[in-house]
Motif scaffolding. Structure first.
Motif, PDB file in Angstrom:
ATOM      1  N   LEU A  54      69.379  42.524  -1.990  1.00  0.00           N
ATOM      2  CA  LEU A  54      69.314  41.429  -3.116  1.00  0.00           C
ATOM      3  C   LEU A  54      69.271  42.101  -4.440  1.00  0.00           C
ATOM      4  O   LEU A  54      68.663  43.113  -4.760  1.00  0.00           O
ATOM      5  CB  LEU A  54      67.876  40.704  -2.859  1.00  0.00           C
ATOM      6  N   PRO A  55      70.285  41.768  -5.317  1.00  0.00           N
ATOM      7  CA  PRO A  55      70.268  42.244  -6.633  1.00  0.00           C
ATOM      8  C   PRO A  55      68.963  41.907  -7.499  1.00  0.00           C
ATOM      9  O   PRO A  55      68.369  40.716  -7.193  1.00  0.00           O
ATOM     10  CB  PRO A  55      71.562  41.679  -7.339  1.00  0.00           C
ATOM     11  N   SER A  56      68.302  42.719  -8.143  1.00  0.00           N
ATOM     12  CA  SER A  56      67.191  42.411  -8.983  1.00  0.00           C
ATOM     13  C   SER A  56      67.091  43.175 -10.075  1.00  0.00           C
ATOM     14  O   SER A  56      67.463  44.547 -10.206  1.00  0.00           O
ATOM     15  CB  SER A  56      65.920  42.524  -8.080  1.00  0.00           C
ATOM     16  N   SER A  57      66.421  42.972 -10.907  1.00  0.00           N
ATOM     17  CA  SER A  57      66.654  43.403 -12.302  1.00  0.00           C
ATOM     18  C   SER A  57      65.365  44.645 -12.408  1.00  0.00           C
ATOM     19  O   SER A  57      64.431  44.420 -12.069  1.00  0.00           O
ATOM     20  CB  SER A  57      66.081  42.515 -13.403  1.00  0.00           C
ATOM     21  N   SER A  58      66.131  45.951 -12.574  1.00  0.00           N
ATOM     22  CA  SER A  58      65.138  47.085 -12.557  1.00  0.00           C
ATOM     23  C   SER A  58      64.168  47.094 -13.832  1.00  0.00           C
ATOM     24  O   SER A  58      63.111  47.329 -13.883  1.00  0.00           O
ATOM     25  CB  SER A  58      66.075  48.290 -12.847  1.00  0.00           C
ATOM     26  N   SER A  59      64.677  46.534 -15.054  1.00  0.00           N
ATOM     27  CA  SER A  59      63.831  46.421 -16.025  1.00  0.00           C
ATOM     28  C   SER A  59      62.851  45.418 -16.000  1.00  0.00           C
ATOM     29  O   SER A  59      61.431  45.537 -16.346  1.00  0.00           O
ATOM     30  CB  SER A  59      64.537  46.170 -17.419  1.00  0.00           C
ATOM     31  N   HIS A  60      62.899  44.456 -15.367  1.00  0.00           N
ATOM     32  CA  HIS A  60      61.915  43.420 -14.868  1.00  0.00           C
ATOM     33  C   HIS A  60      60.934  43.843 -13.944  1.00  0.00           C
ATOM     34  O   HIS A  60      59.576  43.897 -14.011  1.00  0.00           O
ATOM     35  CB  HIS A  60      62.458  42.035 -14.199  1.00  0.00           C
ATOM     36  N   ALA A  61      61.325  44.828 -13.002  1.00  0.00           N
ATOM     37  CA  ALA A  61      60.506  45.426 -12.026  1.00  0.00           C
ATOM     38  C   ALA A  61      59.651  46.367 -12.936  1.00  0.00           C
ATOM     39  O   ALA A  61      58.522  46.358 -12.466  1.00  0.00           O
ATOM     40  CB  ALA A  61      61.159  46.366 -11.033  1.00  0.00           C
ATOM     41  N   LEU A  62      60.197  47.089 -13.778  1.00  0.00           N
ATOM     42  CA  LEU A  62      59.385  48.046 -14.445  1.00  0.00           C
ATOM     43  C   LEU A  62      58.329  47.357 -15.340  1.00  0.00           C
ATOM     44  O   LEU A  62      57.067  47.883 -15.441  1.00  0.00           O
ATOM     45  CB  LEU A  62      60.277  48.748 -15.356  1.00  0.00           C
ATOM     46  N   VAL A  63      58.658  46.363 -16.137  1.00  0.00           N
ATOM     47  CA  VAL A  63      57.882  45.493 -16.740  1.00  0.00           C
ATOM     48  C   VAL A  63      56.622  44.897 -16.053  1.00  0.00           C
ATOM     49  O   VAL A  63      55.493  45.026 -16.210  1.00  0.00           O
ATOM     50  CB  VAL A  63      58.483  44.338 -17.576  1.00  0.00           C
ATOM     51  N   GLY A  64      57.037  44.337 -14.811  1.00  0.00           N
ATOM     52  CA  GLY A  64      56.093  44.010 -13.730  1.00  0.00           C
ATOM     53  C   GLY A  64      55.085  44.892 -13.289  1.00  0.00           C
ATOM     54  O   GLY A  64      53.729  44.723 -13.210  1.00  0.00           O
TER      55      GLY A  64
END
Lengths: 429, 78
Positions: free
Chosen positions: A108-118
């Protein structure tokens, strides 16, 4: 981070671990996001898989050096920057890495920056409770853009695809394919370059902050050269490793792409990504790239879009922040309770387990372009081609069973040999 | 809801995004059509010069857009 020690390095072990984890995150960022730029070029055979990841890796590295306007902030406007300590950063990175690996293995493509923020949000929650998180910022800057980005990209890419297909409808297909492959390589290169600049700088910013907080460099330091080099290298290596699973989903899973669609999709990705940062409404590269590919299916008559796969992605994007936050919070607690060594150990174990899991059904540069529905068989292909009024789908099916053909050939050869041997046998008698 | 969405920036992204993101592929397509579409060749002389000029114009605009994008990335205006 707000704690500037200009004396000796205060926590050297923690500092080294944070820097190593940041580089690890940079690596996962690279391989997770290769597909954003290169999936379409690989799917339409504009580039061979290995060529594509090599080009993307080089451009990511160039991009990392291209601009050094590093914003030394993490999750600015989303968490209270006063409580972002090295331990919080470590927890945040750990959450992001685990989420990146998990979504990678699921393709699944997923945003790395959102993961970091999370991850950072989770670590902040664990460190100082709900008051450390600026919820409005989180909603306005992360959650809502995650919903809007794919919609904008679908709109732009479908208009682009419609225009392109309409304008070139009476150009011979061969010419179209040849010319648009070149256009596609150009626009995909731009996406890679922009990604290198944007995302490698995130890791550089994290490492710089860590170095300042740990007292290794003075408060007003610029990014040391070795940080630029190692971030560029980690991202380049990650990109070259190629997140083949994500590439496959993006290139083959959503829409069957031809070069005209690929070019339209990649160009609208590049335009929307760069314009969104320009207008101060940053959208995630991943969300935009995925939306563009979907749009290229919407904009071409007769192209079918696998919305159920897109739906799985949207769901993953909605739970990116909470999931990474959960891991981030857990890792922060682990760090407080048992020490940063244990966090690193935990990450290595998780990484090992996920890589082992991926080995069970490997996706690599050899099978990345195989037909999406492998179990479909001849009948479903015929049905599909009838429904779509497209006889070329039958050709795809023939390709699909190339492997079987090879096997049949081999068996035929063997049978022949056996027969000959038998004949020889008979001849002797 | 309105305080959570920056409508102005969003509108800018959508409008300019449509102009650039759909306009450039369309220009490229026009260039391809000028080169290889129906009527681009005559029986005797081959490609018509006017069509070649049109294609060159289209590809030049697309090319300069790409170059300015690279410059923009370099300036940190990403």
């Amino acid at each position: 981070m707000g704690m500037g020690h200009n004396g000796p390095v205060t926590e050297p072990v923690l500092l080294v671990i944070v820097v190593a984890t940041a580089l690890g995150f940079d690596f996962t960022n690279g391989f997770h996001d290769t597909g954003n730029a290169m999936a379409t070029s690989i799917a339409t055979h504009a580039l061979k898989p290995k060529q594509a990841v090599l080009l993307s890796a080089s451009l990511n590295m160039v991009g990392a050096f291209l601009s050094l306007a590093v914003a030394a902030t993490i999750a600015k406007g989303i968490v209270d920057s006063g409580i972002v300590t090295l331990d919080v950063v470590l927890g945040g990175l750990a959450g992001a890495i685990v989420w990146n690996l998990l979504t990678w293995v699921l393709g699944l493509p997923s945003s790395s920056s959102h993961a970091l923020v999370g991850g950072v949000v989770g670590a902040v929650l664990a460190a100082s409770g709900t008051k450390g998180v600026l919820w409005e910022g989180l909603i306005a800057k992360v959650l809502i853009p995650a919903l809007l980005a794919p919609l904008i990209a679908i709109l732009v890419a479908s208009v682009a695809t419609w225009l392109v297909v309409h304008l070139t409808r009476d150009v011979p297909e061969k010419t179209n394919d040849r010319m648009f492959r070149w256009g596609q390589i150009g626009s995909a290169s731009l996406v890679s370059l922009a990604h290198g600049t944007n995302d490698a700088q995130k890791s550089m910013g994290i490492i710089l902050l860590a170095l300042i907080a740990g007292g290794a460099v003075p408060q007003d330091s610029t990014v040391p050269l070795w940080v630029i080099f190692s971030c560029a290298l980690a991202m380049g290596l990650g990109t070259y490793t190629g997140g083949w699973r994500v590439i496959r989903t993006l290139g083959k899973g959503l829409v069957e792409l031809e070069p005209r669609q690929g070019m339209a999709a990649e160009t609208s990705s590049a335009a929307v990504i760069m314009l969104s940062s320009h207008f101060g409404y940053s959208l995630s590269t991943t969300h935009v790239a995925t939306g563009s590919i979907l749009g290229s299916g919407v904009g071409k008559k007769g192209a079918s879009v696998r919305w159920h796969i897109a739906g799985r992605m949207f769901l993953a994007w909605l739970i990116t922040v909470p999931s990474a936050a959960l891991v981030g919070a857990a890792c922060y607690r682990l760090d407080q309770f048992a020490g940063s060594y244990v966090v690193i150990g935990f990450l290595l174990v998780i990484g090992g387990v996920i890589v082992a899991w991926s080995r069970r059904k490997p996706v690599n540069h050899k099978n990345v372009n195989d037909a999406w529905e492998a179990g479909g068989g001849a009948e479903s292909a015929i049905a599909e081609s009838l429904v779509d009024h497209d006889p070329s789908l039958l050709v795809v099916n023939r390709k699909r069973s190339k492997k079987e053909k090879k096997r049949e050939k081999k068996e035929a050869k063997l049978a022949k040999k056996n027969a000959e041997r038998q004949v020889d046998h008979v001849g002797v008698h | 809801m309105s305080e959570f969405i920056e409508w102005r920036a969003l509108a800018d992204v959508v409008v300019v995004g449509l102009i650039v993101g759909a306009g450039l592929p369309a220009l490229f397509a026009l260039g391809v059509r000028a080169l290889a579409g129906p009527g681009s060749r005559t029986e005797v002389e081959g490609r018509r010069p006017s069509r070649i000029a049109g294609a060159v114009a289209c590809f030049t605009i697309v090319g300069s857009a790409v170059i300015s994008a690279i410059v923009a990335i370099g300036n940190g205006g990403h």
